[in-house]
Motif scaffolding. Structure first.
Motif, PDB file in Angstrom:
ATOM      1  N   ASP A 117       6.503  -0.016   3.570  1.00  0.00           N
ATOM      2  CA  ASP A 117       7.076  -1.351   3.759  1.00  0.00           C
ATOM      3  C   ASP A 117       8.494  -1.469   3.204  1.00  0.00           C
ATOM      4  O   ASP A 117       9.060  -2.571   3.155  1.00  0.00           O
ATOM      5  CB  ASP A 117       6.159  -2.432   3.149  1.00  0.00           C
ATOM      6  CG  ASP A 117       5.840  -2.186   1.691  1.00  0.00           C
ATOM      7  OD1 ASP A 117       5.723  -1.014   1.291  1.00  0.00           O
ATOM      8  OD2 ASP A 117       5.701  -3.166   0.936  1.00  0.00           O
ATOM      9  N   HIS A 118       9.085  -0.328   2.797  1.00  0.00           N
ATOM     10  CA  HIS A 118      10.451  -0.342   2.278  1.00  0.00           C
ATOM     11  C   HIS A 118      11.376   0.623   3.019  1.00  0.00           C
ATOM     12  O   HIS A 118      12.574   0.648   2.753  1.00  0.00           O
ATOM     13  CB  HIS A 118      10.446  -0.023   0.780  1.00  0.00           C
ATOM     14  CG  HIS A 118       9.628  -1.002  -0.005  1.00  0.00           C
ATOM     15  ND1 HIS A 118      10.162  -2.119  -0.599  1.00  0.00           N
ATOM     16  CD2 HIS A 118       8.285  -1.075  -0.213  1.00  0.00           C
ATOM     17  CE1 HIS A 118       9.194  -2.823  -1.160  1.00  0.00           C
ATOM     18  NE2 HIS A 118       8.040  -2.210  -0.944  1.00  0.00           N
ATOM     19  N   ASP A 193       9.173  -2.732  -6.348  1.00  0.00           N
ATOM     20  CA  ASP A 193       7.771  -3.119  -6.525  1.00  0.00           C
ATOM     21  C   ASP A 193       7.290  -2.916  -7.960  1.00  0.00           C
ATOM     22  O   ASP A 193       6.108  -3.087  -8.254  1.00  0.00           O
ATOM     23  CB  ASP A 193       6.866  -2.319  -5.576  1.00  0.00           C
ATOM     24  CG  ASP A 193       6.902  -2.895  -4.159  1.00  0.00           C
ATOM     25  OD1 ASP A 193       7.721  -3.795  -3.906  1.00  0.00           O
ATOM     26  OD2 ASP A 193       6.118  -2.418  -3.313  1.00  0.00           O
ATOM     27  N   HIS A 231       8.863  -8.370  -3.428  1.00  0.00           N
ATOM     28  CA  HIS A 231       7.833  -9.185  -2.796  1.00  0.00           C
ATOM     29  C   HIS A 231       7.567 -10.435  -3.634  1.00  0.00           C
ATOM     30  O   HIS A 231       7.967 -10.496  -4.798  1.00  0.00           O
ATOM     31  CB  HIS A 231       6.487  -8.430  -2.713  1.00  0.00           C
ATOM     32  CG  HIS A 231       6.528  -7.159  -1.945  1.00  0.00           C
ATOM     33  ND1 HIS A 231       6.471  -7.095  -0.579  1.00  0.00           N
ATOM     34  CD2 HIS A 231       6.603  -5.872  -2.365  1.00  0.00           C
ATOM     35  CE1 HIS A 231       6.500  -5.835  -0.177  1.00  0.00           C
ATOM     36  NE2 HIS A 231       6.591  -5.062  -1.247  1.00  0.00           N
TER      37      HIS A 231
HETATM   38 ZN   LIG Z   1       6.180  -2.945  -1.292  1.00  0.00          ZN
END
Ligand SMILES: [Zn+2]
Length: 315
Positions: A117-118, A193, A231
């Motif tokens: 997701d990055h 994160d 996030h």
């Molecule tokens: Zn993430």
């Protein structure tokens, strides 16, 4: 006895203005904005991916120096139709160059860490002129920055965007490739994160404890204004959070955390490493040991219950 040498005078950080809430975190009917753009100040822009294309809705950052810009992360979706990162970045760079004309302006694309997701839209930027996309593997990232393992002499290195020298710190624990950036221009510590208002997933308890203790020590020593991660999963009300894979977060907590969160995370990380409770809940975040089956089962159950109650649909 000699007088202590005074520190060189620091330029005060440029104030950053954060959004009150993000429309893309809880998209309403008819709003199909794929990426929400928010300028923190003239030379720093946040980009947030919509919950419509991916429930992770990660936050990306674009920082402009006099010679090159740095894009931190490329989001959770490769498809340029659902997630038009390249055209968004091109427009932001063109806008900045309109205000700050110069030749041969570069772009460096780096990742807070290598999770999907990055890094998903790396391909959109791969053939962009004047652009370097740093590989997502640990060896690529270390070689690019000249960054060593934590505890080595070069576990903290400088990276210059031109009159804007960032500090890059190796901060594994969530993932072996995790880094943290400090930008003295805004005073922001970009923690990916590792620290954000939500669930801090810990893959290596010892490494996470060491890294977060180091971040707390770093902040005590530098003019850190805000801690900004990638996030949001926490709600505004303390100790409450949206479940895993929530598709809409209308009441999420602010993205930027005050610097004192770092000692709190470091304390929780030390406790997690020592007593292995699986999960530790604090007001602004939860630390989750992903090697604990019980902690994972709990997350999945909460996510499943949320879906069963019909609370996971978008208008
Ligand atoms: Zn993430």
């Amino acid at each position: 006895m000699t007088e202590p040498t005074p520190d060189p005078p620091r330029t005060p950080p440029v104030p950053a203005t954060f959004p009150d809430r993000w429309a893309v975190a809880a998209p309403v009917a008819g709003d199909t904005t794929p990426i929400e753009v928010h300028a923190l100040e003239d030379d720093t822009v946040l980009l947030r991916q919509s919950k419509r294309s991916n429930h992770e809705a990660p936050v990306l950052a674009l920082m402009f120096g006099s010679e090159r810009a740095l894009l931190l992360d490329t989001g959770a979706t490769a498809d340029p139709t659902a997630f038009p990162l390249r055209t968004t970045v091109d427009a932001l760079v063109a806008d900045w160059l309109g205000r700050n004309p110069r030749e041969d302006y570069g772009l460096v694309v780096v990742h807070s860490h290598a999770h999907g997701d990055h890094v998903a839209a790396d391909g959109q930027l791969a053939d962009r002129p004047g652009t370097v996309v740093v590989g997502k593997e640990l060896a690529d990232m270390q070689a690019f920055f000249g960054l060593g393992e934590p505890g080595s002499d070069d576990d903290e290195v400088a990276f210059d965007l031109g009159d804007r020298v960032l500090t890059v710190l190796a901060t594994p624990g969530h993932h072996p490739t995790a880094i943290t950036l400090f930008d003295p221009r805004t005073g922001i510590l970009w923690t990916g994160d590792s620290v954000y208002p939500g669930r801090l997933y810990v893959d290596d308890r010892r490494a996470f404890a060491t890294s977060t203790a180091r971040l707390a020590a770093f902040a005590a020593d530098h003019a850190v204004t805000w801690v900004v991660g990638a996030h949001v999963e926490a709600k505004r009300e303390p100790r409450t959070e949206y479940p895993l894979a929530a598709r809409s977060q209308p009441d999420e907590a602010p993205l930027a955390l005050a610097t004192d969160v770092l000692t709190e995370v470091a304390d929780a990380a030390a406790e997690l490493a020592l007593t292995r409770p699986g999960r530790i809940v604090r007001d602004r975040f939860t630390v989750v040991d992903v090697t604990s089956r019980r902690a994972l089962a709990r997350l999945l159950l909460a996510s499943w219950a949320h879906r069963l109650r019909g609370r996971n649909r978008l208008p």
